[in-house]
Write an enzyme that holds these catalytic residues in place. Structure first.
Site, short mmCIF file in Angstrom:
data_model
loop_
_atom_site.label_atom_id
_atom_site.label_comp_id
_atom_site.label_asym_id
_atom_site.label_seq_id
_atom_site.Cartn_x
_atom_site.Cartn_y
_atom_site.Cartn_z
N ASP A 1 9.07 34.01 9.42
CA ASP A 1 8.28 35.23 9.23
C ASP A 1 9.23 36.43 9.21
O ASP A 1 10.17 36.49 10.02
CB ASP A 1 7.27 35.37 10.38
CG ASP A 1 6.22 36.43 10.09
OD1 ASP A 1 6.59 37.62 10.02
OD2 ASP A 1 5.04 36.07 9.94
N TYR B 1 -3.51 49.69 2.75
CA TYR B 1 -2.53 48.90 1.99
C TYR B 1 -1.60 49.82 1.19
O TYR B 1 -0.38 49.63 1.19
CB TYR B 1 -3.25 47.93 1.05
CG TYR B 1 -2.34 47.28 0.04
CD1 TYR B 1 -1.44 46.30 0.43
CD2 TYR B 1 -2.37 47.65 -1.31
CE1 TYR B 1 -0.59 45.70 -0.49
CE2 TYR B 1 -1.54 47.05 -2.23
CZ TYR B 1 -0.65 46.08 -1.82
OH TYR B 1 0.20 45.50 -2.73
N VAL C 1 -8.17 39.85 -9.47
CA VAL C 1 -9.44 39.71 -10.19
C VAL C 1 -9.36 38.64 -11.27
O VAL C 1 -10.32 37.88 -11.47
CB VAL C 1 -9.88 41.07 -10.78
CG1 VAL C 1 -8.89 41.59 -11.82
CG2 VAL C 1 -11.27 40.97 -11.39
N ARG D 1 -7.96 48.78 -15.47
CA ARG D 1 -6.75 48.33 -14.79
C ARG D 1 -5.67 48.06 -15.83
O ARG D 1 -5.95 47.86 -17.01
CB ARG D 1 -7.01 47.06 -13.98
CG ARG D 1 -7.96 47.22 -12.80
CD ARG D 1 -7.36 48.08 -11.71
NE ARG D 1 -8.25 48.23 -10.56
CZ ARG D 1 -9.14 49.20 -10.41
NH1 ARG D 1 -9.28 50.10 -11.36
NH2 ARG D 1 -9.88 49.27 -9.33
#
Length: 319
Positions: free
Chosen positions: A51, A140, A183, A207
């Protein structure tokens, strides 16, 4: 030349790893496998299940003598960032700082950082260029932009070269519709099963869809070009979600009508990024038109689902 790719078992990262290896680079992959997949890892890469927030990352740098870093390990779900901003910040901000400390300590030459169009927020004009005001409307977007400042200061203090790539909406092979869920991968998953795609909003939102192989090429070029620059990686074209469904119906020879739902918090209505700087500074341009990239992606999933069904049938026979 040893290149470390964080998130190299994931969607974008694994495509970058493949291209690097095809071009003769020695590649080290770091991935905690939270969303990455074992089958995505190139067999010629050296893999570490680590990680980016852990101190174990330092041992990878010590053992592998890393020259360049391409950083794609991240929390990328906008809705999860809103529901769990602490986790979002830990991975995207603290994880990147930990990585930068490794770069500093072990004299890495350059870092290529995957940022996002989400840093711009609601566009004040289209196409959005690199001079556009940064004004994220999701956690984000904040957690992808904050590391850009750290990267710049590491350059100023320690001479660590960088290229920051701000991606439009990336799609393509290996994107997980049930995990990192762009999407297009979600629509393909539903439509190949004969289900109607769900659109949040009226479908007229736009988009800028960029194919993952074009993104991989940009990362390859950024190793030797675009030092200490922020660069959009995009098609410079806007596509409505309704248009996207129509193109996908055409490719699949289907006629599935979308189901419309309430818009989601944190989603931008209209966006496409100007890519002139990428052409001028990196010598990059997208090779794939949307329909071409979609055809390749749909074919990938058709084959994958067919193979999954065969494997499942074999498993039943063994029992």
């Amino acid at each position: 030349m040893n290149i470390l790719v964080t998130g190299g078992a994931g969607f974008i990262g694994s495509n970058i790893v493949d291209l690097l290896i095809d071009n003769g680079y020695d590649v080290i992959v770091v991935d905690n496998m939270s969303t990455g997949k074992k089958e995505n890892i190139n067999k010629k890469a050296r893999f570490y299940n680590v990680d980016i927030t852990d101190n174990d990352l330092y041992k990878v740098f010590e053992d592998e003598k890393i020259d360049y870093v391409i950083h794609h390990a991240a929390q990328i779900d906008i809705q999860r960032s809103i529901n769990d901003p602490v986790f979002d910040a830990k991975v995207n901000i603290i994880g990147t700082i930990n990585l930068l400390e490794c770069c500093r300590k072990f004299d890495v030459k350059k870092i290529v950082y995957a940022s996002s169009a989400a840093v711009y927020g609601d566009p004040e004009y289209l196409g959005v260029d690199e001079k556009h005001r940064v004004n994220p409307i999701s956690y984000y977007g904040i957690s992808k932009h904050t590391p850009e400042h750290y990267i710049k200061v590491y350059n100023e203090l320690y001479g660590l070269k960088y290229t920051i790539l701000r991606y439009a909406n990336v799609y393509g092979i290996r994107q997980d519709p049930k995990g990192e869920g762009g999407v297009i991968s979600i629509f393909i998953d539903k439509m190949l099963s004969g289900k109607n795609p769900v659109i949040f909003g009226d479908g007229n939102q736009t988009r800028d869809f960029i194919y993952v192989k074009d993104v991989a090429k940009a990362n390859l070029l950024a190793l030797e070009n675009g030092d200490n620059e922020i660069i959009n990686i995009s098609t410079n074209k806007a596509t409505t979600i309704n248009e996207l469904v129509n193109i996908m119906n055409k490719i699949m020879n289907a006629s599935l009508k979308p189901i419309y739902a309430e818009p989601r918090k944190g989603d931008i209505v209209h966006s496409y990024l100007d890519n002139k700087k990428a052409k001028d500074v990196l010598g990059w341009k997208p090779d794939y038109e949307l329909e071409d990239g979609l055809k390749e992606t749909v074919e990938y999933y058709r084959l994958k689902y067919a193979n999954d069904e065969v494997a499942a049938d074999k498993g039943k026979l063994r029992r």
